[in-house]
Design an enzyme around this catalytic site. Structure first.
Site, PDB file in Angstrom:
ATOM      1  CE  LYS A 136       5.754  -2.024  11.823  1.00 62.97           C
ATOM      2  NZ  LYS A 136       6.022  -3.145  11.451  1.00 62.97           N
ATOM      3  CD  GLN A 137       2.858   1.741   9.748  1.00 61.12           C
ATOM      4  OE1 GLN A 137       2.915   0.478  10.403  1.00 61.12           O
ATOM      5  NE2 GLN A 137       2.283   2.114   8.786  1.00 61.12           N
ATOM      6  CD  GLU A 162       2.288  -4.042   9.843  1.00 60.12           C
ATOM      7  OE1 GLU A 162       3.401  -4.250   9.665  1.00 60.12           O
ATOM      8  OE2 GLU A 162       1.629  -4.259   8.418  1.00 60.12           O
ATOM      9  CD1 TRP A 202       0.153  -0.719   3.283  1.00 55.75           C
ATOM     10  CD2 TRP A 202      -0.689   1.067   3.507  1.00 55.75           C
ATOM     11  NE1 TRP A 202       0.952  -0.021   4.176  1.00 55.75           N
ATOM     12  CE2 TRP A 202       0.238   1.392   5.137  1.00 55.75           C
ATOM     13  CE3 TRP A 202      -1.742   1.699   3.569  1.00 55.75           C
ATOM     14  CZ2 TRP A 202       0.699   2.053   6.000  1.00 55.75           C
ATOM     15  CZ3 TRP A 202      -1.380   3.628   4.670  1.00 55.75           C
ATOM     16  CH2 TRP A 202      -0.939   3.033   5.826  1.00 55.75           C
ATOM     17  CG  ASP A 203       5.309   0.908   1.625  1.00 54.13           C
ATOM     18  OD1 ASP A 203       4.111  -0.209   1.669  1.00 54.13           O
ATOM     19  OD2 ASP A 203       5.812   0.995   1.902  1.00 54.13           O
TER      20      ASP A 203
HETATM   21  C1  BGC Z   1       4.520  -1.336   7.874  1.00 54.59           C
HETATM   22  C2  BGC Z   1       3.463  -1.608   6.668  1.00 54.59           C
HETATM   23  C3  BGC Z   1       4.361  -1.332   5.449  1.00 54.59           C
HETATM   24  C4  BGC Z   1       5.636  -1.945   5.309  1.00 54.59           C
HETATM   25  C5  BGC Z   1       6.418  -1.878   4.089  1.00 54.59           C
HETATM   26  C6  BGC Z   1       6.137  -2.557   7.501  1.00 54.59           C
HETATM   27  O1  BGC Z   1       6.873  -2.867   8.650  1.00 54.59           O
HETATM   28  O2  BGC Z   1       3.973  -1.915   9.004  1.00 54.59           O
HETATM   29  O3  BGC Z   1       2.819  -0.198   6.579  1.00 54.59           O
HETATM   30  O4  BGC Z   1       3.355  -1.872   4.430  1.00 54.59           O
HETATM   31  O5  BGC Z   1       5.968  -2.480   6.091  1.00 54.59           O
HETATM   32  O6  BGC Z   1       6.766  -0.789   4.395  1.00 54.59           O
END
Ligand code: BGC
Length: 741
Positions: A599-600, A487, A356-357
């Site tokens: 996490k984010q 996550e 999704w990035d």
């Molecule tokens: C992040 C995801 C991301 C993926 C690839 C993961 O660590 O939590 O949001 O899509 O890394 O960058």
């Protein structure tokens, strides 16, 4: 955090050979041209710790899944971007001893990535065990001008008369470090060397991609071309040519090597051999310097379109250019089958696949700095995967044309197999729909909806419709068992961000249907037919958007990340000790899941998208609640926080988060740069400047800027492509100036 890279506005510089940081440096000194690229590995033999990496865009292998316990719906494979044949390899023997920095005394060593001109330089002197001192000057590039071509120049001198043996070869004995079953992914089709030419054609097992590499090596003594090369008869995966000669201390040896790299994505399999011959001979008359000059011109054009100039802060300046440089090395956007892997051409992690990035982070950069077709190609990539997204949803029990795009993909099929992500991190569907909105809002290419976009939106809307359920208890629609962007929480109910995204998608799909129906009625008929779409489906969508449940706390007056969030013990990150961080490396997964640590950006990711729906006070309240609980252990986190802090006028935090995202790899903040660079978050870094500090947004078809210049920046300037105009934006303490041409 590491701090060994020297500051320079246009260069990344490492002085001294830091063997323990070699993998980090190999990532930092990666180069590419959108079609192929490689890590900053040495040309000559190196037997110390190293992650070899050469990658060709779109060439992957479906590595058989390895899981502890199989769950229905898991994909059969995890796609891996392949470590491909390495054209840069040389072996240098001096009086019988192989030059290998793992076994010699390094006297001085310097690596430079010249970002302005797009090439890599390495200078070093070293003393061999046999007592001979060698001084080397090496440089190389992956041509932006001719994207099938790369070239290197490798010069050296010795301090005493010596017998030299040089071999120039293509290394086809390459493996992926993260192969699940330690397999060799390639089969040999052709390996040949004659005169000064080497040819290697390999084919991937299962996917049957062909990669063909041809090199031409020339040798110069004191700039005079000599041809001592002999081919070594071999049928191995590493065709090689070699030359032996004696040299004196006053003589300088230069090896120039040109390479053509082709794949069956672009050339018919049966023609690869011939096209290699044609292309290498077309460059025969050009020397390294000529080819480099053409390449430099191509980079000058790229910088003219995408540079950002920060005056007064070299640390920030170097970092933004590094991010822009790597983004331009990764994706050039002229092939709708390609996308942007989180590590680009700099490492194996994340399999080189699409996340999704792309829509959530990368699209705005390419949209604003390149031709409209580049961003359009990123969207068409997903359009072309629509039928696979429908199949993917069917595997999980959805029906009627509902589409669930994969979390991780190469060809449209899901290839990730952690149930909590594959099955539950469904918010990615929202980012893909949002990407369509963002592209159209920015470019005004509304026709895209009729041509491609609406079909995708209908598939996504149908998915959300089936994924929610009516809760008698709450008298509202709910979404159970999901993983939000954070996550560090899995299988939660009513992740606010996902619920919000779902209703936004349904509304946007409704609006888009009305617009296409009115403006492109013939297309609308076609879409209804191919999607088997009936207007009656809309009734259920309207019910959901009107009655969706959003978890809210009256106590804190904020939206909650998920239903159970306030049951957690709320401890600010500031109370964690340094030796517990990053928590993902120090805590058990069980402890992480039960903790409040984020996490984010999750709720804040939603506020970033839908900022205009909230007052400044609401934004502030949510920011103040969630940021202190956020550990930013995803590279995608600091950029969103920087943008939001800028919107809130919090210059200090906006700047601190800017440095954290912009120098994430240069300072190795997350202690994982050794695996490769965080390419997709680099696009987030670009957003921190354009959307954060310059405060750019599109409202009512106009670009609006609400700037906040960091205190230590004298000025900030950049160009933005908006619709058919280039806007030159200049920002300093006196305000903002915009010129259009
Ligand atoms: C992040 C995801 C991301 C993926 C690839 C993961 O660590 O939590 O949001 O899509 O890394 O960058």
């Amino acid at each position: 955090m590491k701090n060994y890279i020297k500051y320079h506005p246009w260069e990344i510089i490492e002085e001294g050979f830091n063997t323990e940081l070699n993998r980090v440096s190999e990532s930092l000194f990666s180069i590419g041209n959108g079609k192929f690229g490689h890590r900053g590995n040495f040309e000559e033999t190196y037997t110390g710790d190293s992650l070899g990496g050469n990658y060709v865009a779109g060439v992957y292998y479906p590595d058989k899944t390895r899981v502890g316990w199989w769950k229905n719906g898991y994909p059969e494979y995890f796609a891996k971007v392949l470590n491909a044949p390495n054209w840069t390899k040389l072996s240098i023997k001096i009086n019988g001893e192989i030059l290998d920095l793992a076994h010699t005394k390094v006297i001085d060593f310097k690596r430079v990535l010249d970002m302005k001109n797009g090439f890599l330089i390495r200078n070093f002197s070293t003393k061999l065990k046999n007592g001979i001192c060698v001084t080397v000057h090496a440089s190389r590039f992956c041509s932006l001008d001719q994207d099938d071509m790369g070239a290197l120049s490798y010069s050296f001198t010795v301090d005493q008369p010596a017998e030299i043996q040089v071999s120039s070869y293509i290394d086809g004995n390459i493996k992926n470090e993260d192969s699940n079953y330690d397999e060799f992914f390639w089969e040999n089709i052709k390996s040949e060397s004659n005169d000064n030419l080497c040819t290697l054609i390999l084919r991937t097992k299962k996917t049957h991609f062909y990669v063909g590499v041809k090199t031409e090596t020339n040798l110069f003594i004191n700039n005079e071309k000599i041809n001592h090369f002999q081919s070594l008869k071999s049928s191995t995966n590493s065709p090689s040519v070699s030359a032996s000669f004696s040299i004196q201390p006053n003589q300088s040896i230069t090896i120039e090597k040109k390479a053509i790299v082709l794949s069956s994505l672009n050339v018919d399999k049966g023609l690869i051999d011939q096209v290699l011959v044609n292309e290498i001979s077309s460059f025969q008359k050009l020397c390294y310097e000529d080819l480099l000059n053409n390449h430099k011109k191509a980079w000058a054009k790229k910088w003219n379109e995408s540079d950002i100039i920060i005056e007064g802060d070299i640390v920030a300046q170097q970092a933004i250019r590094f991010n822009i440089f790597q983004l331009n090395c990764t994706y050039s956007g002229n092939d709708e089958r390609l996308n942007i892997g989180p590590k680009g051409f700099t490492g194996e992690k994340y399999g080189g696949s699409t996340y999704w990035d792309t829509e959530a982070y990368c699209l705005p950069f390419y949209q604003s700095t390149a031709d409209k077709s580049v961003a359009r190609n990123l969207l068409i990539y997903r359009y072309n995967h629509l039928s696979k997204a429908i199949e993917n949803a069917e595997k999980l029990g959805f029906s009627g044309g509902a589409a669930l795009y994969p979390m991780v993909t190469m060809n449209g099929e899901e290839c990730h197999n952690e149930w909590e992500i594959t099955f539950e991190e469904i918010h990615r569907n929202g980012a893909i729909a949002y990407g369509i909105y963002d592209y159209i809002n920015y470019t005004a290419d509304k026709k895209y909806l009729a041509e491609y976009g609406l079909e995708v939106l209908i598939g996504i809307a149908r998915f959300w419709k089936q994924r929610v359920n009516w809760s008698e208890e709450k008298q509202a629609y709910v979404m159970l068992g999901v993983t939000g962007p954070n996550e560090f929480e899995n299988n939660v109910n009513n992740n606010w961000y996902t619920n919000k995204m779902a209703t936004w998608c349904l509304n946007y799909c409704e609006e888009s249907i009305d617009w296409v129906k009115e403006n492109y009625p013939t297309d609308y008929q076609r879409i209804c037919k191919v999607s088997d779409f009936d207007e009656n489906e809309r009734k259920a969508w309207a019910l959901i958007t009107n009655q969706m449940y959003y978890p809210f706390s009256d106590k804190y007056n904020i939206y909650l990340q998920q239903d159970g969030f306030l049951d957690k013990e709320l401890i600010p990150v500031s109370q964690l000790s340094d030796d517990e961080r990053p928590i993902v490396e120090h805590w058990s997964w069980d402890k992480i899941l039960r903790s409040c640590f984020i996490k984010q950006a999750d709720v804040l990711q939603g506020l970033y998208y839908f900022e205009n729906e909230f007052t400044q006070e609401e934004l502030q309240r949510h920011y103040d609640f969630y940021e202190p609980l956020t550990v930013h252990e995803s590279s995608l986190s600091p950029c969103i926080h920087s943008i939001l802090a800028a919107k809130l006028g919090d210059e200090k935090r906006a700047y601190d988060f800017y440095l954290r995202t912009a120098r994430l790899d240069l300072n190795d903040y997350n202690n994982d740069t050794r695996d490769g660079l965080h390419i997709t978050s680099m696009a987030g870094t670009w957003m921190t400047i354009i959307k954060g500090f310059a405060g750019m947004e599109v409202k009512n078809d106009q670009l609006i800027f609400s700037p906040l210049l960091p205190k230590n920046w004298e000025s900030l300037s950049f160009k933005i492509k908006f619709r058919d105009e280039i806007q030159h934006v200049f920002l300093d303490k006196n305000g903002i100036k915009i010129n259009i041409n």
